[in-house]
Design a protein around this motif. Structure first.
Motif, PDB file in Angstrom:
ATOM      1  N   SER A 154       0.313  -3.678  -2.810  1.00 49.54           N
ATOM      2  CA  SER A 154       1.669  -3.809  -3.558  1.00 49.54           C
ATOM      3  C   SER A 154       1.923  -2.516  -4.327  1.00 49.54           C
ATOM      4  N   GLU A 155       1.074  -1.816  -4.985  1.00 55.08           N
ATOM      5  CA  GLU A 155       1.327  -0.620  -5.716  1.00 55.08           C
ATOM      6  C   GLU A 155       1.611   0.716  -5.280  1.00 55.08           C
ATOM      7  N   SER A 156       1.586   0.612  -3.632  1.00 56.20           N
ATOM      8  CA  SER A 156       2.093   1.921  -3.101  1.00 56.20           C
ATOM      9  C   SER A 156       3.663   2.201  -3.257  1.00 56.20           C
ATOM     10  N   SER A 157       4.125   3.492  -3.038  1.00 60.77           N
ATOM     11  CA  SER A 157       5.516   3.697  -3.179  1.00 60.77           C
ATOM     12  C   SER A 157       5.959   3.309  -1.830  1.00 60.77           C
ATOM     13  N   TRP A 158       6.810   2.226  -1.846  1.00 54.98           N
ATOM     14  CA  TRP A 158       7.195   1.725  -0.456  1.00 54.98           C
ATOM     15  C   TRP A 158       8.706   2.378  -0.182  1.00 54.98           C
ATOM     16  N   CYS A 159       9.216   3.300  -0.758  1.00 56.11           N
ATOM     17  CA  CYS A 159      10.303   4.160  -0.500  1.00 56.11           C
ATOM     18  C   CYS A 159      10.049   5.435  -0.059  1.00 56.11           C
ATOM     19  N   MET A 160       8.682   5.701   0.780  1.00 54.54           N
ATOM     20  CA  MET A 160       8.226   6.637   0.976  1.00 54.54           C
ATOM     21  C   MET A 160       9.120   7.099   2.403  1.00 54.54           C
ATOM     22  N   ALA A 161       9.359   6.214   3.375  1.00 51.98           N
ATOM     23  CA  ALA A 161      10.253   6.289   4.537  1.00 51.98           C
ATOM     24  C   ALA A 161      11.646   6.482   4.234  1.00 51.98           C
ATOM     25  N   ASN A 162      12.120   6.312   2.891  1.00 55.63           N
ATOM     26  CA  ASN A 162      13.582   6.505   2.869  1.00 55.63           C
ATOM     27  C   ASN A 162      13.845   7.747   2.430  1.00 55.63           C
ATOM     28  N   THR A 163      14.987   8.158   2.373  1.00 57.03           N
ATOM     29  CA  THR A 163      15.366   9.811   2.105  1.00 57.03           C
ATOM     30  C   THR A 163      15.530   9.802   0.592  1.00 57.03           C
ATOM     31  N   ASP A 164      15.930   9.087  -0.147  1.00 65.17           N
ATOM     32  CA  ASP A 164      15.819   8.526  -1.661  1.00 65.17           C
ATOM     33  C   ASP A 164      14.813   7.897  -1.950  1.00 65.17           C
ATOM     34  N   LYS A 165      13.776   8.474  -2.940  1.00 68.32           N
ATOM     35  CA  LYS A 165      12.219   7.981  -2.794  1.00 68.32           C
ATOM     36  C   LYS A 165      12.442   7.363  -4.285  1.00 68.32           C
ATOM     37  N   GLY A 166      13.292   7.241  -5.214  1.00 68.81           N
ATOM     38  CA  GLY A 166      13.090   6.580  -6.437  1.00 68.81           C
ATOM     39  C   GLY A 166      13.231   5.049  -6.376  1.00 68.81           C
ATOM     40  N   ILE A 167      12.131   4.513  -7.113  1.00 73.40           N
ATOM     41  CA  ILE A 167      12.112   2.978  -6.961  1.00 73.40           C
ATOM     42  C   ILE A 167      12.827   2.476  -8.049  1.00 73.40           C
ATOM     43  N   HIS A 168      13.860   1.393  -7.713  1.00 71.75           N
ATOM     44  CA  HIS A 168      14.851   0.905  -8.637  1.00 71.75           C
ATOM     45  C   HIS A 168      14.283  -0.670  -9.010  1.00 71.75           C
ATOM     46  N   CYS A 169      14.124  -1.414  -8.003  1.00 68.82           N
ATOM     47  CA  CYS A 169      13.503  -2.592  -8.457  1.00 68.82           C
ATOM     48  C   CYS A 169      12.960  -3.343  -6.987  1.00 68.82           C
ATOM     49  N   THR A 170      12.679  -4.550  -6.937  1.00 64.41           N
ATOM     50  CA  THR A 170      11.875  -5.201  -5.491  1.00 64.41           C
ATOM     51  C   THR A 170      12.619  -6.421  -5.482  1.00 64.41           C
ATOM     52  N   VAL A 171      12.966  -6.784  -4.170  1.00 65.79           N
ATOM     53  CA  VAL A 171      13.607  -8.027  -3.809  1.00 65.79           C
ATOM     54  C   VAL A 171      12.308  -8.957  -3.023  1.00 65.79           C
ATOM     55  N   ALA A 172      12.370 -10.041  -3.042  1.00 65.17           N
ATOM     56  CA  ALA A 172      11.465 -11.168  -2.471  1.00 65.17           C
ATOM     57  C   ALA A 172      12.196 -11.741  -1.216  1.00 65.17           C
ATOM     58  N   ILE A 173      12.056 -11.457  -0.110  1.00 61.24           N
ATOM     59  CA  ILE A 173      12.786 -12.390   0.753  1.00 61.24           C
ATOM     60  C   ILE A 173      11.739 -13.375   1.655  1.00 61.24           C
ATOM     61  N   VAL A 174      11.988 -14.557   1.579  1.00 62.70           N
ATOM     62  CA  VAL A 174      11.354 -15.309   2.443  1.00 62.70           C
ATOM     63  C   VAL A 174      11.246 -15.030   3.954  1.00 62.70           C
ATOM     64  N   VAL A 175      10.397 -14.828   4.695  1.00 63.24           N
ATOM     65  CA  VAL A 175      10.331 -14.510   6.073  1.00 63.24           C
ATOM     66  C   VAL A 175      10.228 -15.672   7.056  1.00 63.24           C
ATOM     67  N   GLY A 176       9.414 -16.704   6.870  1.00 59.54           N
ATOM     68  CA  GLY A 176       9.213 -17.846   7.246  1.00 59.54           C
ATOM     69  C   GLY A 176       8.006 -18.859   6.897  1.00 59.54           C
ATOM     70  N   LEU A 177       7.715 -19.634   7.442  1.00 59.01           N
ATOM     71  CA  LEU A 177       6.564 -20.472   7.142  1.00 59.01           C
ATOM     72  C   LEU A 177       5.130 -19.718   7.648  1.00 59.01           C
ATOM     73  N   ALA A 178       4.102 -19.722   6.899  1.00 60.88           N
ATOM     74  CA  ALA A 178       2.907 -19.136   7.090  1.00 60.88           C
ATOM     75  C   ALA A 178       2.226 -20.202   7.926  1.00 60.88           C
ATOM     76  N   GLU A 179       1.352 -19.752   9.168  1.00 57.52           N
ATOM     77  CA  GLU A 179       0.800 -20.508   9.772  1.00 57.52           C
ATOM     78  C   GLU A 179      -0.645 -20.174   9.921  1.00 57.52           C
TER      79      GLU A 179
END
Length: 179
Positions: A154-179
């Motif tokens: 989780s500590e990686s810079s996940w904006c590396m693939a975007n053109t704007d690299k500055g990290i502002h905040c983080t969202v948490a999106i439920v994808v589905g049930l874990a199986e």
């Protein structure tokens, strides 16, 4: 002598007439019209019925839980979150604030919802393009892996693939049930 087409046409007419008379003998016009009307209305109403395309994310909120999700780091959905909460920076738990864009890559955590005792896959996306938010941030990182395991760290810079690299905040999106 009749042509083949005429013979087939006569046979078809006879079959349709016989079937129609049999139906008319057993069911009246009103019965037919009511069933046909019900089928037409059902055809129009069926597409308007609600459909859950969220793959279980609607149930991940839990029963009796408020629509507005808490801004607390102890919230179950933040079990692997490392970063500022977008809900404290002008966005929501699932949407980036205006002026920022979600990262094209993300890390995923498996979090247990205490409301229904089920495990859910939660995608954590950094919101990129703006300066850091004034939020204190959360750093729970349950089940986090070292930085060389990029998809699980989780500590990686996940904006590396975007053109704007500055990290502002983080969202948490439920994808589905874990199986």
């Amino acid at each position: 002598m009749k042509s083949l087409f005429t013979q087939v046409s006569d046979w078809f007419d006879t079959k349709v007439e016989g079937t129609s008379r049999s139906i008319a003998h057993h069911a009246g016009r009103r019965s037919f019209l009511s069933k046909a009307g019900a089928a037409m209305v059902g055809g129009f109403v069926l597409p308007m019925l609600p459909y859950d395309s969220s793959n279980g994310a609607a149930f991940a909120r839990g029963f009796g839980e408020p629509e507005v999700l808490p801004d607390d780091c102890d919230y179950w959905r933040y079990c692997s979150l490392h970063g500022g909460l977008c809900s404290e920076c002008g966005g929501t738990v699932t949407q980036c604030p205006p002026g920022s864009t979600p990262s094209k890559v993300a890390w995923v955590g498996t979090c247990r919802n205490p409301n229904d005792d089920k495990d859910y896959l939660v995608s954590y996306n950094d919101c990129c393009g703006k300066g850091s938010c004034a939020s204190e941030g959360c750093s729970r990182q349950e089940g986090d892996m070292p930085g060389y395991r990029l998809g699980l760290a989780s500590e990686s810079s996940w904006c590396m693939a975007n053109t704007d690299k500055g990290i502002h905040c983080t969202v948490a999106i439920v994808v589905g049930l874990a199986e």
